[in-house]
Design an enzyme around this catalytic site. Structure first.
Site, PDB file in Angstrom:
ATOM      1  N   HIS A   1       5.205  -6.734  -1.752  1.00 24.75           N
ATOM      2  CA  HIS A   1       5.556  -7.552  -0.590  1.00 24.75           C
ATOM      3  C   HIS A   1       6.119  -8.883  -1.066  1.00 24.75           C
ATOM      4  CE1 HIS A   1       1.472  -8.845  -1.564  1.00 24.75           C
ATOM      5  NE2 HIS A   1       1.606  -9.907  -0.787  1.00 24.75           N
TER       6      HIS A   1
ATOM      7  N   HIS B   1       5.319 -12.078  -0.715  1.00 23.92           N
ATOM      8  CA  HIS B   1       4.557 -13.282  -1.052  1.00 23.92           C
ATOM      9  C   HIS B   1       4.734 -13.643  -2.524  1.00 23.92           C
ATOM     10  CE1 HIS B   1       1.735 -12.961   2.675  1.00 23.92           C
ATOM     11  NE2 HIS B   1       2.842 -13.631   2.933  1.00 23.92           N
TER      12      HIS B   1
ATOM     13  N   ASP C   1       3.044 -14.841  -5.038  1.00 24.47           N
ATOM     14  CA  ASP C   1       2.201 -14.443  -6.172  1.00 24.47           C
ATOM     15  C   ASP C   1       2.453 -13.001  -6.589  1.00 24.47           C
ATOM     16  OD1 ASP C   1       0.995 -13.814  -3.657  1.00 24.47           O
ATOM     17  OD2 ASP C   1      -0.949 -13.513  -4.610  1.00 24.47           O
ATOM     18  N   HIS C   2       3.347 -12.320  -5.879  1.00 25.45           N
ATOM     19  CA  HIS C   2       3.707 -10.949  -6.229  1.00 25.45           C
ATOM     20  C   HIS C   2       5.171 -10.802  -6.659  1.00 25.45           C
ATOM     21  CE1 HIS C   2      -0.063  -9.051  -4.679  1.00 25.45           C
ATOM     22  NE2 HIS C   2      -0.104 -10.212  -4.050  1.00 25.45           N
TER      23      HIS C   2
ATOM     24  N   HIS D   1      -0.760  -6.276   6.332  1.00 25.42           N
ATOM     25  CA  HIS D   1      -0.861  -7.628   5.791  1.00 25.42           C
ATOM     26  C   HIS D   1      -0.055  -8.562   6.695  1.00 25.42           C
ATOM     27  CE1 HIS D   1      -1.960 -10.512   2.806  1.00 25.42           C
ATOM     28  NE2 HIS D   1      -0.745 -10.699   2.321  1.00 25.42           N
TER      29      HIS D   1
ATOM     30  N   ASP E   1      -1.322  -6.216  -1.119  1.00 23.24           N
ATOM     31  CA  ASP E   1      -2.283  -6.886  -0.248  1.00 23.24           C
ATOM     32  C   ASP E   1      -2.454  -6.069   1.031  1.00 23.24           C
ATOM     33  OD1 ASP E   1      -2.249  -8.752  -2.218  1.00 23.24           O
ATOM     34  OD2 ASP E   1      -1.552 -10.411  -0.971  1.00 23.24           O
TER      35      ASP E   1
ATOM     36  N   HIS F   1      -6.938  -8.645  -8.067  1.00 24.34           N
ATOM     37  CA  HIS F   1      -6.468  -9.643  -7.091  1.00 24.34           C
ATOM     38  C   HIS F   1      -7.642 -10.459  -6.552  1.00 24.34           C
ATOM     39  CE1 HIS F   1      -4.426 -11.108  -3.348  1.00 24.34           C
ATOM     40  NE2 HIS F   1      -3.333 -11.034  -4.100  1.00 24.34           N
TER      41      HIS F   1
END
Length: 318
Positions: free
Chosen positions: A63, A65, A67-68, A141, A211, A270
């Site tokens: 996805h 976001h 941090d990914h 999410h 997530d 995570h």
């Protein structure tokens, strides 16, 4: 049959001992490997492993976001500077591709290889090469998020040596030809490879989730899978205090689901920074083991997990 190297196991932000999300997946079928998620700093973790960016076959982003995916432009730029030329698949939701294209344009990033985007709004089969296939599965999410099911299949062909000796065919080139699928002339007849070989097929599958607030969405993906890798950002107590807004899973939610679908191996990752101490990690494991009777693991950065053909998991700690 499958090797997983964790390149980041922290949620949201890196900490002293954990980077943000990244997971390298290798198979017994060759040097090519797949990267699932690419948080900032992923390429630094890759440098601490034997992995080569020239062998990277595909990047699967769960996805949009940061941090990914914030590590993606830098990693691909480094691959180009290391003289990579072969094409690369980027399997990701459309917003990830749009962000990457904007970053490439605005930072004057020129790659000496093609990046092919595979969107996640079509069929679930997103990657397929001989012996390896990857499917995407939608999760729940704050933004569209996905899991990836990776299946590896190997085929071993064994000769019926006793039968060949019984008809008088000695070991040699004809045996090798039969084993590779060729029919062979012998004494005025033709020996069919199918009659003198047995094929043994082994297949394993692992599901790697992004997530997700609802592990049960992976029920179909986990059918016949030997391993589930999934976020456990919080303990249940912490999740109750945080509330539903972040849309993450607790160790208890995940463990209850894994027990219900009888997946034999479970790796949690995570982790929220609030749990990244000895007491916090012990609480996550205790919560998991209270609900799940399979083999449970808490991932650390640079841990290497191997899934064999019998579905057993072994771990080499960093």
């Amino acid at each position: 049959m499958m090797k997983l190297t964790f390149l980041g196991t922290s949620s949201g932000t890196p900490t002293r001992h954990r980077n943000v999300s990244g997971l390298a997946v290798q198979t017994v079928l060759g040097a090519d490997w797949v990267l699932i998620d690419c948080g900032e700093g992923t390429q630094h973790r890759v440098l601490q492993t034997p992995l080569s960016l020239n062998d990277l076959a595909a990047v699967c982003i769960t996805h949009v976001h940061g941090d990914h995916c914030y590590g993606l432009p830098g990693l691909l730029a480094s691959a180009g500077m290391n003289k990579r030329t072969k094409p690369l698949k980027l399997i990701a939701p459309l917003p990830v591709w749009q962000w990457f294209e904007a970053t490439r344009a605005l930072t004057d990033l020129h790659l000496p290889y093609e990046v092919e985007h595979v969107n996640l709004d079509g069929p679930s089969l997103v990657y397929e090469v001989p012996g390896v296939c990857i499917e995407s599965h939608a999760l729940l999410h704050r933004v569209p998020s996905h899991a990836y099911r990776v299946q590896v299949e190997t085929r071993r062909v064994r000769l019926k040596a006793d039968a060949l000796r019984a008809i008088g065919l000695p070991p040699g080139p004809a045996w090798r030809a039969l084993q590779t699928g060729e029919d062979v002339p012998f004494n005025g007849d033709v020996l069919r490879s199918a009659d003198y070989t047995d094929a043994q097929v082994e297949a394993v599958a692992a599901v790697m989730g992004g997530d997700n607030a609802e592990p049960a969405l992976l029920r179909d993906a986990c059918k016949s899978a030997q391993l589930l890798v999934h976020e456990a950002t919080f303990t249940q107590d912490a999740l109750d205090k945080v509330g539903p807004g972040p849309m993450h899973s607790s160790a208890r939610l995940l463990a209850e689901f894994a027990q219900a679908v009888e997946v034999p191996n479970l790796i949690l990752t995570h982790f929220s920074a609030r749990h990244q101490n000895e007491e916090g990690m012990a609480a996550l494991m205790a919560e998991t083991q209270a609900c799940y009777s399979g083999h449970a693991f808490l991932a650390n950065d640079l841990d290497v997990y191997e899934l064999d053909g019998a579905g057993h998991v072994t771990v080499t700690r960093a």
